[in-house]
Design a protein around this motif. Structure first.
Motif, mmCIF file in Angstrom:
data_model
loop_
_atom_site.group_PDB
_atom_site.id
_atom_site.type_symbol
_atom_site.label_atom_id
_atom_site.label_comp_id
_atom_site.label_asym_id
_atom_site.label_seq_id
_atom_site.Cartn_x
_atom_site.Cartn_y
_atom_site.Cartn_z
ATOM 1 N N GLU A 128 19.734 -1.371 11.023
ATOM 2 C CA GLU A 128 18.349 -1.836 11.012
ATOM 3 C C GLU A 128 17.998 -2.614 9.761
ATOM 4 O OE1 GLU A 128 16.254 1.980 12.893
ATOM 5 O OE2 GLU A 128 17.253 2.343 10.977
ATOM 6 N N LYS A 185 16.311 -2.215 0.254
ATOM 7 C CA LYS A 185 16.572 -2.154 1.695
ATOM 8 C C LYS A 185 15.652 -3.138 2.389
ATOM 9 C CE LYS A 185 16.646 1.006 5.657
ATOM 10 N NZ LYS A 185 16.791 2.389 6.127
ATOM 11 N N ASP A 220 17.809 11.390 12.107
ATOM 12 C CA ASP A 220 19.013 10.569 11.955
ATOM 13 C C ASP A 220 19.923 11.162 10.883
ATOM 14 O OD1 ASP A 220 20.710 8.498 12.603
ATOM 15 O OD2 ASP A 220 19.601 6.952 11.506
ATOM 16 N N ASP A 276 17.369 7.080 4.475
ATOM 17 C CA ASP A 276 17.147 6.420 5.767
ATOM 18 C C ASP A 276 16.085 7.109 6.621
ATOM 19 O OD1 ASP A 276 17.161 4.922 8.003
ATOM 20 O OD2 ASP A 276 19.304 5.126 8.412
ATOM 21 N N GLY A 312 14.282 5.552 8.687
ATOM 22 C CA GLY A 312 14.009 4.596 9.762
ATOM 23 C C GLY A 312 13.567 5.250 11.062
ATOM 24 N N LYS A 359 18.526 2.920 18.766
ATOM 25 C CA LYS A 359 19.507 3.994 18.648
ATOM 26 C C LYS A 359 20.412 4.079 19.863
ATOM 27 C CE LYS A 359 19.310 4.678 14.659
ATOM 28 N NZ LYS A 359 20.408 4.643 13.722
HETATM 29 MN MN LIG Z 1 18.380 3.879 9.817
#
Ligand SMILES: [Mn+2]
Ligand SMILES: Nc1ncnc2c1ncn2[C@@H]1O[C@H](COP(=O)(O)OP(=O)(O)OP(=O)(O)O)[C@@H](O)[C@H]1O
Ligand SMILES: [Mn+2]
Length: 664
Positions: free
Chosen positions: A40, A57, A149, A167, A169, A190
Motif C-alpha cells: 500500500e 511512508k 495485519d 503498519d 493500514g 488484502k
Molecule cells: Mn499495510
C-alpha cells in the motif's frame, strides 16, 4: 527541534486529524530513495528539518477512498502512544504530498530478519520478543483498536532488536468496524488476489479462519495471527513450509496451495503451521499457548491480556530452569537417588558415551540376516489363498508421528512397512518403546521385520509373528552379550530392553502382537476395540506369572515393579537380567476386517498414559482425516495433557475417507 506546535493550525487539510505533539504539516523535509515497498505504500529514507533521519511512508492514493483511509490512519496514529508501537514523529497531510514520518528502525523488519538473515533467536530472546509485541497488541486492544495485519513484516526491529508493531493500514477502532463492510475491507487490497501475489500469500497465512470466511474481525483474530507469528519466530520457517528463505518458501507455498486451497485447508480442515518441537527447547506451556491461540474457535483463544500474563509466567520458569541447570546440584542428586531406586533411567550422559560406538539399528539388521542361513532363499509369504482373493480388502492410508516429549532422550522407535516384501496385500507396522536406553528398540525396529519375513516362509502369520518377537529377543541378547565380551560396552550391568507392538495385515485379517505396555486399538463403527492387553506388573495375572517364575514383584514408589531393576512391564524384548520371567512372547489378537473398520491406532505408553481409547477416537473425529496429521495431533494432545514420556503414534486408515469426513 522542530518548530513548536500551534494546536489551532496543526491539522490535516480536512481538519479531521489533529495533535498537540505531532506536527501534521511539515514545511520542509528531504526525501531520499525508497528503502522498502509494501502493498500500500513505498517507504523512503528521509530527513526532517532538524536533521533527524526518519522513515517516510508514502501511501498509494489512487482514489478518494484511499484518501479517506489515509485520514483514518492518521487520526489513529495521532492517538497512539506506547513504547512497543512504531513511533510516528510527524506527518504531512496536505496536497500534493501525503506522508507519514516514522522513527527509523535500523534492523529491518522481523520477516527479513528471520528469512533473509536467517536469524535464530534463543528461546529466552524469542519469549522476550513475544512479550514486547504482545504488550503492544494488548495496548491496542485495551484502547478499542484492532490491528488486523499482524505479521512479521509489520514488526520493525531497532538496533538492539527490540520489536515495534507497525503498519496501521488496516487498523480500526472496533466501534467503527460495523460500518466497514466486507466490501470496504476487500477494497483495501488484502484478500482480493491477483494484487501483489507475494504479499497475498504472505498475508493469507496469518489470517484467522473466521477472517478467511469473511466474518467479523475481533481481537481474537489478532491473537490468532500473533500465535502464527510466535511459532514462526520459534521454528524460523515460513508457515506451511519447511523453508527459512522467504522467496523460495513463497514459491513452494504457491506450488502446494492455490489461495483457495490454503483457505479451505485452514478453514475446513483445521490446517495449521507445524508447531515448533519440544526438542528445540521451547517450553511445553508455550506450545500449549500457541495452539490454544490458533484454535479454530475464536472463543477458545485467550485474550491478549491473558496471553501476555502467560508468556511472562513461562519466561519466569524458563529463567529459573536456566539458573537451576547452571548451578544447582541438589536437584540432580534427588534424581540420581530416584534413578537408583527405580533403576530405570540410565543417565543419558552414560548412554551417549557408548552409543556413539555402537549403532544398534545396523546391529539389528546384521544379526537378523545372519542368524538363519536362508538369506539367499526366496520367501513365499503364506498361502496365497489367505490374501489373494479376500472377501474384503481394506484400503490403506497410514502415517506416524514420534516425539521425544519431555524426556532428555528418545528411546522409542517404529517402522511402517506397507506391501511387505512386495506383497500387495501384506502390511506390517510396529512400535518399540525402549527402557534403560534405546538399544533394544533400535535393534528390534530392524530385526523384527526381517525375522518375520523368515518365519513367514514356513509358518502361518500368527506363529510367524510370535517367532519374530522371540527371535528378535534372543538375537538382541546374544548381540549384547557378544558386545559385552568384546568389551565394547563400557557400562557394567547394562540390561536394556523394549516393549513392542506389531500389526500385521494379511488380506482381510489383522494380527496384532504385543509384548509390554504399547497398545493398539481399532475404531469400528465409531467405537474403540482393544486389540492388545497391557503386560504390566499391576495386572494380577501377569504379576502371578512373574512370581511363579521366581522373580520378586514389589510395590515400589508408585506401582508394582518387577525384580531388582524395578521394571513396570512384565513382557519385553531384551532385559536379560529378568529373563525368562519377563518374556518376549507376545499375545496375539486376530481380527477379520470388514467395511465397519475405520482405522487402527498404535502407540507407545506415552500416549496411553494420558489418553483413553475414547479420547483417541474423539480427537481423531475432530481432526482432518489424514493419518499423519491425526498421529501428530494425538501426540501433541498427549504432550499437552502432561505426558512425561516419549510418544510414538502410528495410524492406519483401513478404508477410504470420504470428502465429507475430511471436513468437520
Ligand atoms: Mn499495510
Ligand atoms: N519506520 C520504519 N523504519 C524502517 N523500515 C520501515 C519503517 N516503516 C516501514 N519500514 C519498511 O517498509 C516495509 C513496509 O512498511 P509498511 O508495512 O508500513 O507498508 P505497507 O505498504 O502497509 O505494507 P503491507 O501492507 O504490504 O504490509 C516494512 O515491512 C519495513 O520493512
Ligand atoms: Mn506492512
Amino acid at each position: 527541534m522542530l518548530a513548536t506546535i500551534d494546536p489551532t493550525t496543526n491539522k490535516c487539510i480536512r481538519g479531521c486529524c489533529f495533535s498537540a505533539t505531532i506536527p501534521l504539516a511539515l514545511p520542509s523535509y528531504t526525501l531520499l530513495g525508497p528503502i522498502a515497498r509494501g502493498s500500500e505504500s513505498t517507504v523512503h529514507e528521509a530527513y526532517l528539518s532538524d536533521g533527524r533521519r526518519v522513515a517516510a511512508k508514502k501511501p498509494f492514493l489512487p482514489t478518494s477512498d484511499h484518501l479517506d483511509k489515509f485520514h483514518r490512519e492518521l487520526q489513529l496514529l495521532c492517538s497512539l502512544d506506547h513504547p512497543g508501537l512504531a513511533k510516528m514523529l510527524a506527518a504531512h497531510a496536505k496536497p500534493p504530498n501525503y506522508m507519514f514520518f516514522f522513527e527509523m528502525y535500523e534492523s529491518r523488519n522481523l520477516a527479513e530478519k528471520l528469512h533473509v538473515e536467517e536469524w535464530n533467536p534463543e528461546i529466552e530472546c524469542a519469549l522476550g520478543l513475544a512479550i514486547q509485541i504482545g504488550e503492544a497488541l494488548m495496548y491496542l486492544h485495551n484502547n478499542g483498536i484492532l490491528h488486523r495485519d499482524m505479521k512479521p513484516a509489520n514488526i520493525l526491529l531497532d538496533r538492539n532488536l527490540n520489536p515495534y508493531v507497525a503498519d496501521f493500514g488496516l487498523a480500526l477502532y472496533k466501534k467503527d468496524l460495523r460500518s466497514t463492510s466486507v466490501e470496504n475491507w476487500r477494497s483495501s487490497g488484502k484478500p482480493t488476489g491477483g494484487f501483489h501475489k507475494r504479499n497475498m500469500v504472505g498475508t493469507l497465512i496469518y489470517m484467522a479462519p473466521e477472517i478467511l470466511k469473511k466474518e467479523m474481525h475481533t481481537e481474537k483474530s489478532d491473537v490468532y495471527s500473533f500465535a502464527i507469528m510466535i511459532n514462526e519466530i520459534l521454528t524460523g520457517v515460513v508457515p506451511y513450509t519447511d523453508l527459512r528463505a522467504e522467496a523460495q518458501a513463497h514459491t513452494v507455498l504457491e506450488m502446494n496451495y492455490t489461495e483457495q486451497q490454503l483457505t479451505a485447508a485452514v478453514v475446513a480442515e483445521g490446517l495449521r503451521p507445524k508447531l515448533t518441537e519440544l526438542e528445540t527447547g521451547a517450553p511445553l506451556n508455550l506450545l500449549k499457548l500457541i495452539s490454544k491461540c490458533w484454535d479454530s474457535d475464536p472463543l477458545l483463544r485467550l485474550s491478549m491480556d491473558d496471553v501476555v500474563k502467560e508468556l511472562k509466567t513461562i519466561m519466569l520458569i524458563c529463567k529459573k530452569e536456566a539458573s537451576i541447570n547452571n548451578h544447582s546440584c541438589s536437584f540432580n542428586d534427588t534424581n540420581d537417588i530416584f534413578d537408583k531406586k527405580v533403576g530405570l533411567h540410565d543417565k543419558s550422559v552414560n548412554l551417549r558415551s557408548f552409543q556413539e560406538d555402537l549403532n544398534w539399528y545396523s546391529q539389528g539388521e546384521r544379526k537378523s540376516n545372519i542368524t538363519d542361513h536362508v538369506t539367499s532363499q526366496k520367501y513365499e509369504m503364506w498361502p496365497q489363498s489367505l490374501h489373494e482373493h479376500p472377501i474384503y480388502k481394506p484400503k490403506l492410508a497410514f502415517g506416524s508421528f514420534a516425539t521425544c516429549g519431555r524426556r532428555e532422550s528418545m528411546e522409542d522407535t517404529h517402522f511402517l512397512l506397507p506391501e511387505f516384501c512386495k506383497e500387495k496385500d501384506i502390511h506390517i507396522f510396529g512400535i518399540f518403546d525402549g527402557h534403560r536406553g534405546a538399544a533394544a528398540a533400535e535393534f528390534s525396529a530392524r530385526a523384527l521385520p526381517a525375522f518375520l519375513q523368515m518365519s513367514g516362509s514356513t509358518k502361518g502369520p500368527k506363529q510367524a509373528l510370535t517367532e519374530a518377537f522371540l527371535k528378535t529377543d534372543v538375537a538382541f541378547r546374544e548381540e549384547l552379550a557378544f558386545q559385552n565380551n568384546a568389551k565394547r560396552i563400557l557400562q557394567k550391568n547394562w540390561h536394556p530392553g523394549c516393549t513392542a507392538v506389531a500389526a500385521l495385515i494379511v488380506g482381510s485379517i489383522l494380527f496384532v502382537g504385543n509384548a509390554g505396555d504399547c497398545r493398539a486399538i481399532l475404531c469400528r463403527s465409531g467405537h474403540p476395540c482393544s486389540l492388545t492387553k497391557d503386560h504390566v506388573a499391576s495386572d494380577p495375572a501377569e504379576r502371578a506369572r512373574i512370581m511363579n517364575e521366581g522373580i520378586e514383584v514389589k510395590w515400589q514408589v508408585d506401582t508394582w515393579r518387577v525384580g531388582a531393576a524395578a521394571l513396570q512391564v512384565t513382557r519385553s524384548i531384551g532385559d536379560d537380567d529378568l529373563k525368562p520371567a519377563v518374556t518376549a512372547e507376545p499375545e496375539i489378537s486376530e481380527t477379520l476386517l470388514s467395511s465397519e473398520d475405520e482405522y487402527l491406532v498404535m502407540a507407545s505408553d506415552g500416549l496411553w498414559d494420558v489418553l483413553s481409547n475414547e479420547d483417541v477416537i474423539s480427537i481423531i473425529r475432530d481432526t482432518v482425516k489424514d493419518p499423519g496429521m491425526c498421529s501428530k495431533r494425538l501426540a501433541s494432545e498427549a504432550a499437552e495433557r502432561g505426558s512425561k514420556d516419549n510418544i510414538s503414534v502410528i495410524i492406519v486408515f483401513l478404508r477410504p475417507v470420504s470428502t465429507a469426513e475430511r471436513i468437520y
